[in-house]
Design a protein around this motif. Sequence first.
Motif, PDB file in Angstrom:
ATOM      1  N   SER A  48      -4.763  -0.730 -15.038  1.00 38.48           N
ATOM      2  CA  SER A  48      -3.454  -1.020 -15.004  1.00 38.48           C
ATOM      3  C   SER A  48      -3.170  -1.626 -13.607  1.00 38.48           C
ATOM      4  O   SER A  48      -3.620  -1.402 -12.605  1.00 38.48           O
ATOM      5  CB  SER A  48      -2.693   0.096 -15.194  1.00 38.48           C
ATOM      6  OG  SER A  48      -2.715   1.091 -14.062  1.00 38.48           O
ATOM      7  N   SER A  49      -2.220  -2.856 -13.744  1.00 33.45           N
ATOM      8  CA  SER A  49      -1.972  -3.612 -12.447  1.00 33.45           C
ATOM      9  C   SER A  49      -0.510  -3.690 -12.217  1.00 33.45           C
ATOM     10  O   SER A  49       0.182  -3.671 -13.031  1.00 33.45           O
ATOM     11  CB  SER A  49      -2.488  -5.099 -13.052  1.00 33.45           C
ATOM     12  OG  SER A  49      -2.059  -6.271 -11.925  1.00 33.45           O
ATOM     13  N   SER A  50      -0.205  -3.699 -10.877  1.00 36.87           N
ATOM     14  CA  SER A  50       0.940  -3.744 -10.407  1.00 36.87           C
ATOM     15  C   SER A  50       1.297  -4.847  -9.226  1.00 36.87           C
ATOM     16  O   SER A  50       0.535  -4.680  -8.494  1.00 36.87           O
ATOM     17  CB  SER A  50       1.028  -2.213  -9.447  1.00 36.87           C
ATOM     18  OG  SER A  50       2.374  -2.282  -8.951  1.00 36.87           O
ATOM     19  N   GLU A  51       2.301  -5.712  -9.356  1.00 34.85           N
ATOM     20  CA  GLU A  51       2.406  -6.789  -8.668  1.00 34.85           C
ATOM     21  C   GLU A  51       3.014  -6.258  -7.291  1.00 34.85           C
ATOM     22  O   GLU A  51       2.736  -6.783  -6.394  1.00 34.85           O
ATOM     23  CB  GLU A  51       3.322  -7.655  -9.288  1.00 34.85           C
ATOM     24  CG  GLU A  51       3.708  -9.048  -8.314  1.00 34.85           C
ATOM     25  CD  GLU A  51       2.680  -9.809  -8.195  1.00 34.85           C
ATOM     26  OE1 GLU A  51       2.220 -10.589  -7.109  1.00 34.85           O
ATOM     27  OE2 GLU A  51       1.606  -9.781  -9.028  1.00 34.85           O
ATOM     28  N   PHE A  52       3.720  -5.112  -7.401  1.00 34.45           N
ATOM     29  CA  PHE A  52       4.279  -4.494  -6.277  1.00 34.45           C
ATOM     30  C   PHE A  52       3.180  -4.003  -5.297  1.00 34.45           C
ATOM     31  O   PHE A  52       3.329  -4.260  -3.985  1.00 34.45           O
ATOM     32  CB  PHE A  52       5.282  -3.420  -6.526  1.00 34.45           C
ATOM     33  CG  PHE A  52       5.741  -2.503  -5.473  1.00 34.45           C
ATOM     34  CD1 PHE A  52       6.748  -3.007  -4.706  1.00 34.45           C
ATOM     35  CD2 PHE A  52       5.251  -1.481  -4.869  1.00 34.45           C
ATOM     36  CE1 PHE A  52       7.156  -2.167  -3.319  1.00 34.45           C
ATOM     37  CE2 PHE A  52       5.559  -0.567  -3.950  1.00 34.45           C
ATOM     38  CZ  PHE A  52       6.655  -1.082  -3.266  1.00 34.45           C
ATOM     39  N   VAL A  53       2.176  -3.333  -5.944  1.00 38.02           N
ATOM     40  CA  VAL A  53       1.122  -2.750  -5.225  1.00 38.02           C
ATOM     41  C   VAL A  53       0.260  -3.831  -4.532  1.00 38.02           C
ATOM     42  O   VAL A  53      -0.209  -3.616  -3.512  1.00 38.02           O
ATOM     43  CB  VAL A  53       0.422  -1.846  -6.115  1.00 38.02           C
ATOM     44  CG1 VAL A  53      -0.883  -1.201  -5.443  1.00 38.02           C
ATOM     45  CG2 VAL A  53       1.054  -0.428  -6.608  1.00 38.02           C
ATOM     46  N   LEU A  54       0.102  -4.800  -5.508  1.00 40.50           N
ATOM     47  CA  LEU A  54      -0.800  -5.906  -5.055  1.00 40.50           C
ATOM     48  C   LEU A  54      -0.359  -6.320  -3.655  1.00 40.50           C
ATOM     49  O   LEU A  54      -0.805  -6.750  -2.780  1.00 40.50           O
ATOM     50  CB  LEU A  54      -0.872  -7.000  -5.933  1.00 40.50           C
ATOM     51  CG  LEU A  54      -1.507  -8.248  -5.606  1.00 40.50           C
ATOM     52  CD1 LEU A  54      -3.208  -7.777  -5.377  1.00 40.50           C
ATOM     53  CD2 LEU A  54      -1.595  -9.122  -6.834  1.00 40.50           C
ATOM     54  N   GLN A  55       1.119  -6.755  -3.811  1.00 41.48           N
ATOM     55  CA  GLN A  55       1.874  -7.453  -2.499  1.00 41.48           C
ATOM     56  C   GLN A  55       1.840  -6.262  -1.249  1.00 41.48           C
ATOM     57  O   GLN A  55       1.747  -6.722  -0.078  1.00 41.48           O
ATOM     58  CB  GLN A  55       3.257  -7.662  -2.973  1.00 41.48           C
ATOM     59  CG  GLN A  55       3.563  -8.616  -3.887  1.00 41.48           C
ATOM     60  CD  GLN A  55       2.735  -9.959  -3.388  1.00 41.48           C
ATOM     61  OE1 GLN A  55       2.958 -10.720  -2.221  1.00 41.48           O
ATOM     62  NE2 GLN A  55       2.223 -10.658  -4.290  1.00 41.48           N
ATOM     63  N   ALA A  56       2.135  -5.056  -1.557  1.00 44.50           N
ATOM     64  CA  ALA A  56       1.808  -3.979  -0.416  1.00 44.50           C
ATOM     65  C   ALA A  56       0.593  -3.561  -0.040  1.00 44.50           C
ATOM     66  O   ALA A  56       0.485  -3.384   1.262  1.00 44.50           O
ATOM     67  CB  ALA A  56       2.564  -2.595  -1.053  1.00 44.50           C
ATOM     68  N   ALA A  57      -0.243  -3.668  -1.018  1.00 41.57           N
ATOM     69  CA  ALA A  57      -1.890  -3.084  -0.318  1.00 41.57           C
ATOM     70  C   ALA A  57      -3.005  -4.040  -0.520  1.00 41.57           C
ATOM     71  O   ALA A  57      -3.908  -3.973   0.126  1.00 41.57           O
ATOM     72  CB  ALA A  57      -2.034  -1.929  -1.140  1.00 41.57           C
ATOM     73  N   GLY A  58      -2.573  -5.338  -1.098  1.00 38.74           N
ATOM     74  CA  GLY A  58      -3.691  -6.435  -1.158  1.00 38.74           C
ATOM     75  C   GLY A  58      -4.513  -6.018  -2.315  1.00 38.74           C
ATOM     76  O   GLY A  58      -5.674  -6.811  -2.574  1.00 38.74           O
ATOM     77  N   VAL A  59      -4.293  -4.977  -3.237  1.00 37.69           N
ATOM     78  CA  VAL A  59      -5.076  -4.815  -4.565  1.00 37.69           C
ATOM     79  C   VAL A  59      -3.928  -4.025  -5.604  1.00 37.69           C
ATOM     80  O   VAL A  59      -3.204  -3.437  -5.091  1.00 37.69           O
ATOM     81  CB  VAL A  59      -5.911  -3.903  -4.136  1.00 37.69           C
ATOM     82  CG1 VAL A  59      -5.591  -2.491  -3.826  1.00 37.69           C
ATOM     83  CG2 VAL A  59      -6.918  -3.581  -5.236  1.00 37.69           C
ATOM     84  N   ASP A  60      -4.508  -4.634  -6.705  1.00 38.22           N
ATOM     85  CA  ASP A  60      -3.279  -4.412  -7.869  1.00 38.22           C
ATOM     86  C   ASP A  60      -3.324  -2.854  -8.179  1.00 38.22           C
ATOM     87  O   ASP A  60      -2.430  -2.413  -9.047  1.00 38.22           O
ATOM     88  CB  ASP A  60      -3.689  -5.129  -9.249  1.00 38.22           C
ATOM     89  CG  ASP A  60      -4.984  -5.113  -9.521  1.00 38.22           C
ATOM     90  OD1 ASP A  60      -5.703  -4.157  -8.980  1.00 38.22           O
ATOM     91  OD2 ASP A  60      -5.227  -5.573 -10.797  1.00 38.22           O
ATOM     92  N   ASN A  61      -4.336  -1.978  -7.867  1.00 38.83           N
ATOM     93  CA  ASN A  61      -4.209  -0.632  -8.557  1.00 38.83           C
ATOM     94  C   ASN A  61      -5.178   0.156  -7.059  1.00 38.83           C
ATOM     95  O   ASN A  61      -6.190  -0.364  -6.784  1.00 38.83           O
ATOM     96  CB  ASN A  61      -4.971  -0.562  -9.648  1.00 38.83           C
ATOM     97  CG  ASN A  61      -4.803   0.844 -10.133  1.00 38.83           C
ATOM     98  OD1 ASN A  61      -5.440   1.906  -9.654  1.00 38.83           O
ATOM     99  ND2 ASN A  61      -3.834   1.110 -11.272  1.00 38.83           N
ATOM    100  N   VAL A  62      -4.523   1.219  -6.977  1.00 34.61           N
ATOM    101  CA  VAL A  62      -4.951   2.035  -5.884  1.00 34.61           C
ATOM    102  C   VAL A  62      -5.583   3.073  -6.399  1.00 34.61           C
ATOM    103  O   VAL A  62      -7.016   3.522  -6.177  1.00 34.61           O
ATOM    104  CB  VAL A  62      -4.050   2.458  -4.822  1.00 34.61           C
ATOM    105  CG1 VAL A  62      -4.750   3.476  -3.870  1.00 34.61           C
ATOM    106  CG2 VAL A  62      -3.684   1.057  -3.761  1.00 34.61           C
ATOM    107  N   CYS A  63      -4.995   4.067  -7.268  1.00 33.47           N
ATOM    108  CA  CYS A  63      -5.326   5.186  -7.692  1.00 33.47           C
ATOM    109  C   CYS A  63      -6.603   5.017  -8.714  1.00 33.47           C
ATOM    110  O   CYS A  63      -7.628   5.884  -8.539  1.00 33.47           O
ATOM    111  CB  CYS A  63      -4.052   6.194  -8.329  1.00 33.47           C
ATOM    112  SG  CYS A  63      -3.485   5.423  -9.701  1.00 33.47           S
TER     113      CYS A  63
END
Length: 358
Positions: free
Chosen positions: A307-322
Motif C-alpha cells: 500500500s502507498s501513502s503520499e504523506f509517508v513518502l514526503q515525510a520518510a522518503g519511501v511510500d510505505n514503512v511498516c
Amino acid sequence: MKGAIISFSQKGYVLSARAAAALAEKGYEVERAVKCHAVEAECSVKEPLTEWAKRNFAVQDVLVFIGAVSIAVRAIAPYVHSKAEDPAVLVIDELGRHCIPILSGHLGGANELAVFLAGRIMAEPVITTATDLNHKWAVDLFAAKNQLHIKDLKKIKEISAKLLDGQEIVLAMEGCCKAAGNKGVGNRAVGKVPEGVRLCGLEGLEEAPDVIVGVRRQEQWEDALYLVPRAVVLGIGCRKGTNVLRIREAVDRLIRREGILKAAVTAVASIDLKADEEGILTYCREENLTYRVYSAEELRQVEGEFSSSEFVLQAAGVDNVCERSAVLASKGRLIAEKRAFDGVTAAAAVMDWRVLFE
C-alpha cells in the motif's frame, strides 16, 4: 550456554574435571564447585548448598551434581518451576558409573546431554522418560529441537499418553498439502515422520488434529496442542513520541484481527528515522524482541505489492514503512497488510520456516 558442576568428595571433584571438559566440547561455559572438607580448591563452596543451588538454578542452562540423587533433589526442590524455564539437571555418582537426568529431560535437553556425558566419562546413561524407553515420538523434544514455542505445556501429557497407548497422533502443519506417510510433506517438514504420527496439512482438514504447527490460531481447533515457530516480524510506523501503550494496542489489534499467535512474533522492524523511537524501543524490551531498522533506500528496493501513502513518502522518503520493513527483516512474505490504529501503522510478515523430524 552456561553450566555448573558441584561435587561432594575427592573422587567426585576429580570426575568433575572430566565432566566439565565434556560440557566444554558442547560449547558450555562451565563453573566447577566442590563442597567437601577434604578438598581445598579455589572453587570450594562455603555457602549452604541450597543457596548455591538457588543462585545457579536461576542463571545456568545445566546443573550437574556429582553425588547422591537425594542430595540433588533436596537442593533444587524449592526452585523447580516449569518445564519451559527449568534448567537441565543431571546427577553422576562419584565413581562415574551412572549419569541420570532428573529434570528437564526433553525441553532442557537433559536426556540427550546425559547420553553425551555418559559416553565421554564411560558411564551408563539412566533414562527414565516413558517415551524414550518405549521409543515413541516426544512432542516436547521435537518442539525443543525445532525451537517451537509450546502454547500449553499441560497438553504434552495427553499427546504422550495417546502414543504410549498405541494410538495415532494427527499433526497438522501450515504449508503441508497432504498426508505423506513417513516421507515428510510440503515445504515445511524435513526428515522421516516418526511412527505413530500422521502428518497432514491444515487446508481441508476435517478431523480434529492433536497437534498444530504454525503461526496462526485455528479457532475451530482450540483444543489442539499448538507448537509455534518464532517466525513473524512486525513492521511498525508511528508519529514521533508515540507512547508504548499505543504501540502495544496497535500490535495487539493487528494480531487478533489476523489470527496471528503472539508467541510467533520474534522481531520488530521500521525505518532508521525511528531508530530511537522510545515507544517502539520500550515495546521491544518488554516483549524481548529484536528491533531492526532500515534506510529509506533499502526499503524502496524491497520487491512486492505494498500500500502507498503520499504523506509517508514526503515525510520518510519511501511510500510505505511498516509493510516493507516487515518483509525486508523477515526475508519472507507479507501475511498481514498495513493497518492504522490511532497514529500507529502495523503490518506482519513471516519467515520461511521449517521443522526437522529425526
